[in-house]
Write a protein that holds these residues in place. Structure first.
Motif, short mmCIF file in Angstrom:
data_model
loop_
_atom_site.label_atom_id
_atom_site.label_comp_id
_atom_site.label_asym_id
_atom_site.label_seq_id
_atom_site.Cartn_x
_atom_site.Cartn_y
_atom_site.Cartn_z
N ARG A 1 1.01 -1.25 0.05
CA ARG A 1 -0.01 0.04 0.15
C ARG A 1 0.84 1.16 -0.04
N THR A 2 0.31 2.32 -0.27
CA THR A 2 1.20 3.67 -0.50
C THR A 2 1.28 4.09 0.97
N ALA A 3 2.50 4.20 1.43
CA ALA A 3 2.59 4.83 3.00
C ALA A 3 4.07 4.91 2.98
N GLY A 4 4.35 5.57 4.32
CA GLY A 4 5.65 5.83 4.82
C GLY A 4 6.36 7.02 3.92
N CYS A 5 7.75 7.00 4.17
CA CYS A 5 8.47 8.20 3.65
C CYS A 5 8.81 7.74 2.40
N SER A 6 9.00 6.62 2.08
CA SER A 6 9.66 5.93 0.71
C SER A 6 8.50 5.68 -0.28
N GLY A 7 7.51 5.60 0.01
CA GLY A 7 6.38 5.30 -0.80
C GLY A 7 5.47 4.21 -0.56
N MET A 8 6.12 2.80 -0.27
CA MET A 8 5.23 1.82 -0.24
C MET A 8 5.56 1.14 1.04
N ALA A 9 4.67 0.30 1.55
CA ALA A 9 4.52 -0.54 2.85
C ALA A 9 4.34 -1.73 2.53
N TYR A 10 4.63 -2.93 3.05
CA TYR A 10 3.95 -4.15 3.23
C TYR A 10 2.84 -4.33 4.16
N VAL A 11 1.73 -5.21 3.48
CA VAL A 11 0.92 -5.34 4.47
C VAL A 11 0.53 -6.88 4.44
N LEU A 12 0.14 -7.19 5.61
CA LEU A 12 -0.08 -8.81 5.88
C LEU A 12 -1.35 -8.97 6.58
N GLU A 13 -2.29 -9.84 6.19
CA GLU A 13 -3.34 -10.34 6.79
C GLU A 13 -3.69 -11.52 6.71
N PHE A 14 -4.40 -12.13 7.72
CA PHE A 14 -4.75 -13.85 7.68
C PHE A 14 -6.02 -13.72 6.48
N VAL A 15 -6.10 -14.82 5.98
CA VAL A 15 -7.09 -14.83 4.93
C VAL A 15 -7.95 -16.16 4.84
N ASP A 16 -9.17 -16.01 4.83
CA ASP A 16 -10.10 -17.07 4.95
C ASP A 16 -10.27 -17.96 3.58
N ARG A 17 -10.39 -17.16 2.40
CA ARG A 17 -10.42 -17.58 1.24
C ARG A 17 -9.98 -16.28 0.36
N ALA A 18 -9.44 -17.19 -0.86
CA ALA A 18 -8.83 -16.23 -2.01
C ALA A 18 -9.92 -15.72 -2.94
N GLU A 19 -9.86 -14.57 -3.18
CA GLU A 19 -10.79 -13.96 -4.43
C GLU A 19 -10.52 -14.48 -5.55
N PRO A 20 -11.36 -14.71 -6.65
CA PRO A 20 -11.12 -15.08 -8.05
C PRO A 20 -9.98 -14.37 -8.75
N GLU A 21 -9.43 -13.09 -8.38
CA GLU A 21 -8.38 -12.42 -9.34
C GLU A 21 -7.09 -12.56 -8.56
N ASP A 22 -7.20 -13.22 -7.43
CA ASP A 22 -5.80 -13.50 -6.67
C ASP A 22 -5.16 -14.46 -7.15
#
Length: 107
Positions: free
Chosen positions: A31-52
């Motif tokens: 995601r867009t964040a921080g002083c350099s522009g991008m940051a990693y995002v982690l989250e648990f997932v119960d099911r994948a979306e079709p486009e994943d």
């Protein structure tokens, strides 16, 4: 395009999913964040979306949305312990520079 997980990362995710009581794995994104522009995002997932894009590592899935995959291609996700600190570490060949605190990056 691919993302890999070390054995240590797989084991950590499996333990956390067992504690949680549900889920197929973790979603990794940027995601867009921080002083350099991008940051990693982690989250648990119960099911994948079709486009994943889903990468299977034993009984753990690493799920990535198509927009994030462009920035994460070739990345290795590890779980490291250093002294009293522990957490995920990203080895991303696309990163051109990182901020001083290590929270964000630029590709």
């Amino acid at each position: 395009m691919a993302i890999t997980m070390t054995d240590a990362a797989q084991e950590h995710v499996r333990r956390q999913l067992d504690k949680r009581g549900s889920g197929i794995g973790i979603r990794v994104g940027v995601r867009t964040a921080g002083c350099s522009g991008m940051a990693y995002v982690l989250e648990f997932v119960d099911r994948a979306e079709p486009e994943d894009q889903v990468f299977e590592y034993g009984d753990v899935a690493l799920v990535v949305d198509p927009k994030s995959l462009v920035y994460l291609d070739g990345t290795e996700l590890d779980f490291v312990k250093e002294g009293l600190n522990e957490g995920f570490a990203f080895s991303n060949p696309n990163v051109k520079n990182e901020c001083g605190c290590g929270e964000s990056f630029h590709v």
